[in-house]
Write an enzyme that holds these catalytic residues in place. Structure first.
Site, short mmCIF file in Angstrom:
data_model
loop_
_atom_site.label_atom_id
_atom_site.label_comp_id
_atom_site.label_asym_id
_atom_site.label_seq_id
_atom_site.Cartn_x
_atom_site.Cartn_y
_atom_site.Cartn_z
N ALA A 1 8.03 8.51 -6.77
CA ALA A 1 6.60 8.45 -6.45
C ALA A 1 5.75 8.81 -7.66
O ALA A 1 4.69 8.22 -7.89
CB ALA A 1 6.29 9.40 -5.28
N ASP B 1 8.78 0.50 -6.78
CA ASP B 1 10.20 0.27 -6.51
C ASP B 1 10.68 -1.11 -6.93
O ASP B 1 11.89 -1.33 -7.04
CB ASP B 1 10.49 0.48 -5.02
CG ASP B 1 10.23 1.90 -4.57
OD1 ASP B 1 10.92 2.81 -5.06
OD2 ASP B 1 9.33 2.11 -3.74
N GLU C 1 17.64 16.59 0.38
CA GLU C 1 16.40 17.05 1.03
C GLU C 1 16.51 16.94 2.55
O GLU C 1 16.02 17.80 3.29
CB GLU C 1 15.21 16.26 0.51
CG GLU C 1 14.85 16.60 -0.93
CD GLU C 1 13.42 16.24 -1.28
OE1 GLU C 1 12.73 17.07 -1.90
OE2 GLU C 1 12.98 15.12 -0.93
N VAL D 1 3.82 -10.38 3.57
CA VAL D 1 3.95 -11.38 2.50
C VAL D 1 5.26 -12.14 2.69
O VAL D 1 6.32 -11.54 2.88
CB VAL D 1 3.93 -10.71 1.12
CG1 VAL D 1 4.14 -11.75 0.02
CG2 VAL D 1 2.62 -9.96 0.91
N ASN E 1 -1.05 -5.40 3.06
CA ASN E 1 0.03 -4.49 3.43
C ASN E 1 0.53 -4.85 4.81
O ASN E 1 -0.25 -5.25 5.69
CB ASN E 1 -0.45 -3.04 3.41
CG ASN E 1 0.71 -2.05 3.48
OD1 ASN E 1 1.60 -2.09 2.64
ND2 ASN E 1 0.70 -1.17 4.47
N LYS E 2 1.82 -4.72 5.02
CA LYS E 2 2.43 -5.08 6.30
C LYS E 2 1.89 -4.24 7.45
O LYS E 2 1.68 -4.75 8.55
CB LYS E 2 3.95 -4.92 6.20
CG LYS E 2 4.70 -5.27 7.47
CD LYS E 2 6.20 -5.10 7.28
CE LYS E 2 6.96 -5.42 8.55
NZ LYS E 2 8.43 -5.26 8.36
N ALA F 1 0.83 -1.21 0.00
CA ALA F 1 0.00 0.00 0.00
C ALA F 1 0.86 1.25 0.00
O ALA F 1 0.59 2.22 0.71
CB ALA F 1 -0.94 0.00 1.20
#
Length: 402
Positions: free
Chosen positions: A319, A302, A172, A83, A39-40, A13
């Site tokens: 992103a 990714d 950043e 997963v 999702n974890k 997610a």
């Protein structure tokens, strides 16, 4: 009719996975498919904001929101699980909460930090990897200032910060640090002149995606705010004292109370266990983002190494690309359910902006260079737009940067 429903399973997610699901739930009926998102964590976090949470300029809680808050519960089944195995041929995914079947699979398992085998880097340096590491790093930095202020025998190394990497994330993070340090110095009565921030980069140039003019702007801005750069200086090890670097063939020790690694990410390590031809957690996909031999398995974000037609190198993991891939996959799943052929993914580069704290930045937007306050404003627009694209106007008001 229910027996004919296809099982669509989305793993992850992050930007790619959540964009896929939020688009699917708008276009697919419950009669057409059963959508499951695994999702974890129970939350989604804005990975492009982690540098702010890591520096402490943004509370880590502001970086995340519940996954279910953007899902239509009558359309999507959300499972919080990790997963552990993907069986392509059996069309099954194993998790620590059970086994899930699929007809169509979307793999969007995200990234982990990549230290390239540098000795001690995983053990002695903070990683900018998720909200947990971000919270740990921001607290550590503040603790160093608090301890320095309270200590009778002061160690100036407590006020020294080493940052490995002068790419996007590293720069950043440096920008946020230059915003945060004056606040910490004021809070704990620390002389700001004693604070030392050093950025170490192995490559001959920082921010390689930008022109020399934009890079010079970034360097000048950060140097004026106390950052020292060591470019073309490879880090060969990391220990409890700081970084070991190589200069003119000789090793030198750089000491600091805080060492941060921000020079690399890779796709999920589960990728190597599940697919062939995976490099650094990324697999080369076909033009429609499926993989060779499996027209029912999409890999995005990714974990995807997408090479545009006619090009030689895969697109970077950003992103912006991940979200566009999510939209493309959602459309292609709809086409598959309609018995139509899939369409090729076409990336539209709308630009990239690197923030230098909250008041400055550099970037390219629709092919034009921008810098300074305009870039900082555009960065906030981009961040807010990403939230809006997934959660709509309500989430944008709640989590956006304005």
């Amino acid at each position: 009719m229910a027996q004919d429903r296809k099982k669509v399973l989305v793993l992850g997610a992050g930007y790619a996975g959540l964009q896929t699901v939020t688009k699917l739930q708008k276009t697919i009926s419950t009669e057409e498919a059963e959508i499951t998102l695994i999702n974890k964590n129970e939350y989604h976090y804005e990975a492009t904001w982690l540098h702010e949470a890591s520096a402490g300029t943004l509370n880590y809680e502001d970086v995340l929101y519940p996954v279910e808050s953007v899902l239509k519960k009558d359309k999507v089944n959300f499972v919080q699980a990790e997963v552990t195995k993907i069986d392509r041929d059996a069309k099954k995914v194993e998790t620590n909460q059970g086994i899930y079947d699929f007809d169509i699979l979307v793999v969007a398992l995200g990234f982990v930090s990549e230290t390239f085998g540098i000795e001690g880097m995983k053990d002695h340096a903070f990683q900018i990897e998720n909200v947990i590491t971000a919270r740990e790093l921001s607290r550590h930095i503040e603790d160093k200032f608090a301890n320095y202020a309270a200590s009778k025998e002061k160690d100036d190394n407590d006020l020294s910060i080493l940052v490995g990497g002068a790419g996007f994330t590293g720069v950043e993070f440096l920008g946020e640090l230059t915003d945060r340090i004056p606040e910490l110095c004021s809070k704990y009565g620390v002389d700001q002149n004693k604070v030392k921030i050093t950025c170490v980069e192995a490559a001959p140039k920082m921010l390689p995606m930008f022109s020399e003019e934009l890079v010079n702007h970034a360097v000048s801005y950060l140097e004026d705010r106390g950052v020292e750069f060591k470019i073309a200086t490879p880090i060969v090890a990391c220990n409890e004292k700081g970084f070991v670097v190589e200069v003119d063939g000789e090793k030198q020790q750089l000491n600091a109370g805080t060492s941060v690694w921000a020079a690399g990410v890779r796709g999920s390590k589960l990728m190597e266990e599940s697919f062939e031809g995976v490099k650094r957690g990324r697999i080369v996909t076909k033009q429609d983002l499926t993989i060779n031999g499996y027209d029912n398995i999409f890999v995005i974000g990714d974990c995807s190494a997408f090479i545009p037609a006619g090009e030689e190198r895969p697109l970077p993991t950003t992103a912006q690309i991940a979200m566009q891939q999510g939209e493309s996959v959602a459309k292609n799943i709809k086409r598959i359910l309609n018995g139509e052929s899939t369409e090729e993914f076409e990336y539209v580069d709308r630009g990239t902006v690197c923030s230098l704290g909250s008041h400055d930045g550099v970037g390219m937007v629709f092919g034009k260079p921008i810098a300074g306050k305009k870039a900082a404003f555009m960065k906030k627009v981009i961040d807010t737009r990403a939230v809006f694209k997934i959660g709509g106007i309500g989430l944008a008001f709640k989590k956006g940067k304005f």
